[in-house]
Write a protein that holds these residues in place. Sequence first.
Motif, mmCIF file in Angstrom:
data_model
loop_
_atom_site.group_PDB
_atom_site.id
_atom_site.type_symbol
_atom_site.label_atom_id
_atom_site.label_comp_id
_atom_site.label_asym_id
_atom_site.label_seq_id
_atom_site.Cartn_x
_atom_site.Cartn_y
_atom_site.Cartn_z
ATOM 1 N N ALA A 17 0.843 -1.213 0.000
ATOM 2 C CA ALA A 17 0.000 0.000 0.000
ATOM 3 C C ALA A 17 0.871 1.254 0.000
ATOM 4 C CB ALA A 17 -0.899 -0.015 1.226
ATOM 5 N N THR A 18 0.454 2.214 -0.818
ATOM 6 C CA THR A 18 1.243 3.455 -0.896
ATOM 7 C C THR A 18 0.374 4.669 -0.575
ATOM 8 O OG1 THR A 18 0.787 3.529 -3.264
ATOM 9 C CG2 THR A 18 2.906 2.616 -2.600
ATOM 10 N N MET A 19 1.037 5.728 -0.126
ATOM 11 C CA MET A 19 0.381 7.018 0.121
ATOM 12 C C MET A 19 0.261 7.758 -1.223
ATOM 13 S SD MET A 19 -0.157 6.920 3.363
ATOM 14 C CE MET A 19 -0.570 8.574 3.876
ATOM 15 N N PRO A 20 -0.518 8.851 -1.267
ATOM 16 C CA PRO A 20 -0.654 9.585 -2.536
ATOM 17 C C PRO A 20 0.685 10.045 -3.126
ATOM 18 C CG PRO A 20 -2.308 10.312 -0.973
ATOM 19 C CD PRO A 20 -1.432 9.368 -0.244
ATOM 20 N N ASP A 21 1.694 10.270 -2.255
ATOM 21 C CA ASP A 21 3.003 10.713 -2.775
ATOM 22 C C ASP A 21 3.864 9.544 -3.262
ATOM 23 O OD1 ASP A 21 3.763 9.462 -0.470
ATOM 24 O OD2 ASP A 21 4.650 11.222 0.491
ATOM 25 N N GLY A 22 3.312 8.335 -3.208
ATOM 26 C CA GLY A 22 4.035 7.169 -3.723
ATOM 27 C C GLY A 22 4.863 6.436 -2.680
ATOM 28 N N SER A 23 4.989 7.012 -1.475
ATOM 29 C CA SER A 23 5.767 6.328 -0.431
ATOM 30 C C SER A 23 4.917 5.203 0.176
ATOM 31 C CB SER A 23 6.162 7.314 0.663
ATOM 32 O OG SER A 23 4.999 7.813 1.295
ATOM 33 N N LEU A 24 5.612 4.193 0.740
ATOM 34 C CA LEU A 24 4.905 3.060 1.347
ATOM 35 C C LEU A 24 4.187 3.513 2.621
ATOM 36 C CD1 LEU A 24 7.566 0.228 0.965
ATOM 37 C CD2 LEU A 24 5.273 0.226 -0.045
#
Lengths: 78, 512
Positions: free
Chosen positions: B303-310
């Motif tokens: 799963a990732t956050m909107p900024d692409g980080s996990l």
Amino acid sequence: MGSRLLLAALAAFAFLHQDLWLWTDGTLVFGFLPAGLAYHVGFSLATAGLWGLAIRFAWPRDLEVDTDSADRERNRAN
Amino acid sequence: MTQFAVICVYLCVLVGLGVASKRAFRGTAQDFFLASRSIGPLVLLLSVFGTSMTAFSLVGSSGESFRIGIGVYGLMASWSGLVHAAVFYFAGIRLWAIGKRHGYTTQIEFFRDRFESRVLALLLFPVLAGLVIPYVLIGLLGAGSVVQSLTQGAFPSAFAATGGGVPLWITGLGICSVVLLYVFVGGLRAAAWANSLQAAIFIVTGIATFLLIASKLGGVEAATQAVQAAHPEKLIRGEAIGPLYFLSYSLIPLSIGMFPHVHQHWLTAKSAASFKPMLVLHPVCLTLVWLPCVLIGVWATSATMPDGSLVVPPGSPVNSELAIMVQRLASPLMGGILGAGILAAIMSSLDSQFLAIGSMFTNDVVAQVLGKRGLSERRKVQVGRWFVGAVAVAAYLVSLSEPRSVFTLGVWCFSGYASLFPIAVAAIYWKRATASGAIASVIATVTLGTFFFHDSGYGSAPGYLFLHMLPVVTMVTVSAGALVVVSLMTRPPAPRTLSKFFPHDRNAYDEE
């Protein structure tokens, strides 16, 4: 269903739990459940069904009678 | 801050429930330890389920599926659904009937009479109580990691070392105090009421967590497809779980047959019929708790956050995956409610564990040492309360040491109890079983358990196996073997004892 039949059913369930045929199957059931997980969720629900049948056909009724008579004896003693 | 406030409100509700249960308290030891054997089917189902579910089921299951994938459900949940219900049917109902017929309060009282041995009783107490301590630790470690992750950044100046999250020692202190308070006041009735409420809460909040996280990840299909793209190995068992290893987990759920706290809940049943819903619905309840947790753990790998980080960064602390998912994807209010749900699962085990140890100490050690002088009803309740307090303090202090994986610690604890289960089976079904055989079984369990636990670096090696299987396989086999061989080599129990515990067995009467 007597106790022996219940034991046989439990042995069959234990055998079915070892689903080697789904070990590397990554297919998604309903689009989100991996096959191996979907199988075991179904297995859990089938287990509930098995115990429902056990209650209906192999319930140890003698235990109720035993404890009821023990209660009566204790009350009489008191 | 909001999460912490919601959790505090929930803890206050529990204290209120404990105080309310005092009105029903009759002042006797039977009422304090067994709620006067008055518990009906629904409360029995929820209280036994709540007692048997702990941090292991929520925090441990999500953490372990984060590491090895969906196979965790088959390892624990589906095996437990089958084996737990079998233990309830073949052992639980019968132990309840024997307990009711002869007025037993603890499992050790039954073993002492059935095997005609005070030595066995005195040997079993430290072993059963000692195995509860790691079980309590599982709860305290799980609660600590959940609250710390959920409150991350809430108190930056007060708790800088934990990133502003409430540290483990405060959470442990808080939940131990709350649990002790309501157990002190209302005994097992308070624990049964609290467990029922908490079981309902953690089932509902678990499902709510699942739906909320799924919606934040774009739906259940998108969440799983992200795993399929990034970590497809988490969606199969593959090489992470070998067939023998998978099979060897079948023995772990046998442990429920020797948990002192579960045995004590069995004894509270009003009638044998009270067990019926538990047999059928226990596997369903397990599914309702484990399936969402396992899926959340697997989703957390990709799963990732909107900024692409996990969402769960690499190197996150063990046992924290579920709490991090909730903390980063839910609103603070929802995070607090879900946090309270997780604490509910943890505390619903702690109360019964504390009470079971207090009960055993009072009835199986103090009352036995005092002999005929005995203890008054009031004194029994007092001794039980103070020992419960002492155990809670000891467990709390141990929990402050270095944390282990909740899942690994749980498996070790369950292995010990499972290895003692042959004694219960033999006591119920095999009239040739003797005290010496039971003592040999306990010694075999302790010796092998100590050896394996030491060899695994005291639980620090999560993948520790013996002959490609969990050590529990060897432990149960040797324990059962020792019981059978030594029993056959020693004198059978007295005919009077056999007729007492096997009243329907003609041979037992014949021998007399």
